[in-house]
Design an enzyme around this catalytic site. Structure first.
Site: not given
Length: 376
Positions: A206-208
């Protein structure tokens, strides 16, 4: 064109390295002189150095070391650094990959300097201009001289934006070339043992910005991920982007959640290969799970890779719907036969791209976009 033309590849983030490796290798086999500019957008050794080693990429001719920062600061540093290197190296063609800020900066620098460019992974669209990557995609495709599309729908998107068909080549997906090359080495057991995971587990990446850049969004996502961890033990390799925010939102090591540093290419794909489920907001992971046949839930309202839904194991979900979707995926398992993989995802995209580039350097005109054959 010079007698011994030079091709430079601009790479900034780990997905770029994976896409570039097959192209660099194939061009090398054709005897094309080339070099790599590493912008340092992903500057951590776990996000870049290990990928160079895993993928067999040569040492860069330059490493700009721009690091992180706001979009404006990072792009400004990239523009200054890339202009200097491009002027010094005098390439005949600069190849850019994907949709990161390094890609945008390189295409802008080359457009101003009159240097020809090629874009690998052209024509992907989420149709969400709120995504910084979407802006990068549109601008890059508008300025590139040669465009390499990974899937058929990209051809119509580029045509609708006025890109001449003579510039576009449907070549398949070089990221899948790297996956097929690594496949014999992808053994989940050593990574699972090293991380202390049970036999059945899920992976989350998860990084957006939309998911991690505000406290509210991060909290909603983390709460949903923790709900999933109550169904199945979860391992989360945490991207430097958003690491602190996710921790503040409650994503910490616990009985059913294991937070780890980013993994190398082979280790990460080995982990994914053995997973019962992947939860992600990454574009590349959507593609890799499609080929590996692992159920994938993408926590985004849209995707620039719809082919991973129509021909793969991917589904889009909101954070609110993630726990229920995970429960269903875990019950159903993977269901996509290998025969339904997207067209030209056959491990030969790198050689196709290299053939076009080599011909272009010689001044030969190759046929424009073709759908080719579906892989056997």
């Amino acid at each position: 064109m010079r007698e011994n033309p030079l091709v430079l590849h601009v790479l900034g983030a780990r997905p770029n390295f994976v896409k570039a490796a097959p192209v660099v290798r194939a061009l090398g086999e054709l005897g094309v002189r080339q070099g790599i500019i590493h912008t340092g957008q992903h500057y951590d050794a776990l996000m870049s150095d290990v990928f160079f080693a895993d993928l067999g990429l040569p040492e860069p001719v330059a490493n700009l070391g721009v690091g992180s920062g706001s979009h404006a600061r990072q792009t400004a540093a990239l523009l200054v650094g890339l202009e200097e290197v491009v002027q010094e190296q005098e390439p005949d063609l600069v190849v850019v990959y994907g949709d990161v800020n390094s890609t945008l900066a390189a295409i802008l620098v080359c457009a101003k300097l009159g240097v020809k460019t090629a874009h690998v992974e052209a024509g992907l669209r989420s149709f969400d201009r709120g995504m910084p990557e979407e802006v990068n995609r549109v601008v890059t495709d508008a300025l590139a001289d040669v465009l390499f599309a990974t899937s058929p729908e990209a051809l119509s998107y580029l045509a609708s934006e006025g890109v001449p068909a003579s510039k576009v080549h449907l070549v398949g997906n070089p990221m899948i070339d790297s996956l097929y090359a690594a496949l014999p080495s992808l053994d989940p057991a050593p990574v699972v043992e090293r991380l202390g995971l049970p036999g059945r587990y899920a992976v989350a990446t998860l990084h957006r910005p939309a998911n991690v850049d505000t406290a509210e969004a991060a909290k909603e996502l983390v709460d949903a991920v923790l709900d999933v961890s109550r169904q199945i033990p979860l391992v989360v390799p945490v991207h430097p982007r958003g690491k602190a925010r996710l921790a503040e939102a409650g994503l910490v090591d616990g009985p059913s959640v294991k937070v780890v540093d980013p993994l190398g290419y082979v280790d990460f794909l080995s982990l994914v290969r053995g997973a019962a489920l992947v939860v992600t907001d990454s574009g590349g992971v959507q593609e890799e799970t499609t080929v590996l046949g692992v159920p994938c839930l993408t926590v985004r309202p849209n995707t620039e890779r719809p082919i991973t839904i129509t021909h793969g194991t991917n589904r889009l979900v909101t954070p609110a719907l993630l726990p229920a979707a995970a429960e269903k995926s875990l019950a159903d398992g993977a269901s996509t036969p290998a025969g339904e993989l997207p067209v030209l995802w056959d491990g030969q995209a790198g050689p196709r791209i290299a053939k076009v580039i080599s011909a272009w350097l010689k001044g030969d005109n190759l046929a424009p976009a073709s759908q080719g054959k579906r892989p056997e």
